[in-house]
Write a protein that holds these residues in place. Structure first.
Motif, PDB file in Angstrom:
ATOM      1  N   THR A   1      -4.453   2.595  -5.668  1.00 40.54           N
ATOM      2  CA  THR A   1      -3.069   2.588  -5.233  1.00 40.54           C
ATOM      3  C   THR A   1      -2.755   1.256  -4.580  1.00 40.54           C
ATOM      4  O   THR A   1      -3.637   0.584  -4.028  1.00 40.54           O
ATOM      5  CB  THR A   1      -2.792   3.723  -4.224  1.00 40.54           C
ATOM      6  OG1 THR A   1      -3.740   3.642  -3.141  1.00 40.54           O
ATOM      7  CG2 THR A   1      -2.901   5.088  -4.878  1.00 40.54           C
TER       8      THR A   1
ATOM      9  N   LEU B   1       8.592   1.650  -9.728  1.00 44.97           N
ATOM     10  CA  LEU B   1       7.535   2.596  -9.385  1.00 44.97           C
ATOM     11  C   LEU B   1       6.772   2.899 -10.668  1.00 44.97           C
ATOM     12  O   LEU B   1       7.391   3.022 -11.739  1.00 44.97           O
ATOM     13  CB  LEU B   1       8.147   3.881  -8.816  1.00 44.97           C
ATOM     14  CG  LEU B   1       7.221   5.030  -8.402  1.00 44.97           C
ATOM     15  CD1 LEU B   1       6.288   4.599  -7.278  1.00 44.97           C
ATOM     16  CD2 LEU B   1       8.055   6.236  -7.958  1.00 44.97           C
TER      17      LEU B   1
ATOM     18  N   MET C   1       6.150  11.431  -9.113  1.00 46.68           N
ATOM     19  CA  MET C   1       7.164  10.406  -8.835  1.00 46.68           C
ATOM     20  C   MET C   1       8.566  10.981  -8.689  1.00 46.68           C
ATOM     21  O   MET C   1       9.504  10.260  -8.307  1.00 46.68           O
ATOM     22  CB  MET C   1       7.151   9.347  -9.951  1.00 46.68           C
ATOM     23  CG  MET C   1       5.877   8.518 -10.006  1.00 46.68           C
ATOM     24  SD  MET C   1       5.969   7.097 -11.132  1.00 46.68           S
ATOM     25  CE  MET C   1       5.918   7.915 -12.740  1.00 46.68           C
TER      26      MET C   1
ATOM     27  N   PHE D   1       2.490   7.958  -2.151  1.00 42.50           N
ATOM     28  CA  PHE D   1       3.925   7.835  -2.402  1.00 42.50           C
ATOM     29  C   PHE D   1       4.743   8.247  -1.181  1.00 42.50           C
ATOM     30  O   PHE D   1       5.753   7.613  -0.858  1.00 42.50           O
ATOM     31  CB  PHE D   1       4.329   8.661  -3.620  1.00 42.50           C
ATOM     32  CG  PHE D   1       3.884   8.068  -4.931  1.00 42.50           C
ATOM     33  CD1 PHE D   1       3.595   6.720  -5.064  1.00 42.50           C
ATOM     34  CD2 PHE D   1       3.754   8.872  -6.061  1.00 42.50           C
ATOM     35  CE1 PHE D   1       3.190   6.174  -6.264  1.00 42.50           C
ATOM     36  CE2 PHE D   1       3.354   8.333  -7.277  1.00 42.50           C
ATOM     37  CZ  PHE D   1       3.074   6.984  -7.381  1.00 42.50           C
TER      38      PHE D   1
END
Length: 259
Positions: A255, A161, A84, A53
């Protein structure tokens, strides 16, 4: 199809997602067993996901560009949502089970100590976007919404996201349902949206209390072939895991970005 029955006083559940009594999932027992303390496997997963991220959002994200995020099948695990936080204006905790939704709502108001004492220091690490958050649990409570939902009914192109941890392979023994659940998760994101997903490798199912829940035995190749049509895959990594329970061979972390 259902092969529900009893054996030795333990309840066993049939093969499909609809066969399992999700509304009676023992959230308290599951949390204590899995997240009451930080395990080394989760520590490794957290580093993979937060590094990704930070790579995606390599500078401070302007407020107007913060993502609408979703964590699919949150269960009793807050660390995907916490991961997140620096990049999200809102986080949907999307959960099918009634008991898990109640648990999540309670946690937003009265979080268990392990989240801040053990998990958050690993999430924050030395990474700039995370270190700027003074009280992650308060921030999560202010931006998260617990939402009732079925993974198979996720609407496409809704979020910027997303995370999905130990869900698609842990709700059914059926490969077609595993694949459909994974595709629904990715398709709920907008094109180009980053995602992180974790899976149990070769899971044979699992007990929560005295109830046995279904799982689909999948490998890295299964995850790759499922994601490839709908996602740009940055990496698929394996994480060693021992002693959590019987009947699995580690964990898989994927990912990437939705195509």
């Amino acid at each position: 199809m259902s092969d529900s029955g009893t054996s030795g006083g333990l309840t066993t559940i049939g093969a499909g997602n609809n066969d399992a009594p999700w509304d009676f999932f023992d959230s308290k027992e599951y949390f204590e067993h899995n997240y009451g303390h930080l395990r080394d496997d989760d520590r490794q997963i957290i580093k993979i996901v937060t590094d990704f991220f930070v790579h995606c959002f390599d500078r401070t994200v302007p407020q107007k560009q913060l993502a609408s995020a979703i964590d699919v099948g949150s269960g009793t695990n807050l660390y995907p949502a916490l991961a997140m936080l620096p990049f999200s204006s809102s986080v949907t905790l999307y959960e099918h089970s009634y008991t898990n939704r109640q648990w999540l709502s309670d946690q937003l108001g009265r979080p268990k100590p392990s989240w801040k004492r053990e998990f958050w220091p690993v999430i924050a690490g030395a990474r700039g976007p995370y270190r700027k958050i003074n009280d992650p649990l308060d921030l999560l409570a202010s931006c998260a919404e617990v939402t009732k939902g079925n993974i198979f009914e996720l609407r496409p192109n809704q979020y910027n996201l997303g995370t999905m941890f130990f869900v698609a392979e842990s709700i059914t023994t059926r490969v077609d349902e595993f694949r459909r659940a994974t595709l629904r998760f990715v398709n709920s994101l907008r094109p180009g949206a980053p995602y992180a997903a974790a899976f149990m490798c070769r899971s044979q199912g699992y007990f929560v209390g005295s109830t046995f829940f279904p799982a689909c035995s999948i490998s890295v190749d299964d995850v790759r072939s499922c994601l490839a049509p709908v996602a740009r895959i940055r990496d698929i990594e394996t994480v060693e895991s021992h002693g959590l329970r019987d009947g699995y061979e580690g964990m898989i972390v994927a990912t990437g970005w939705k195509k």
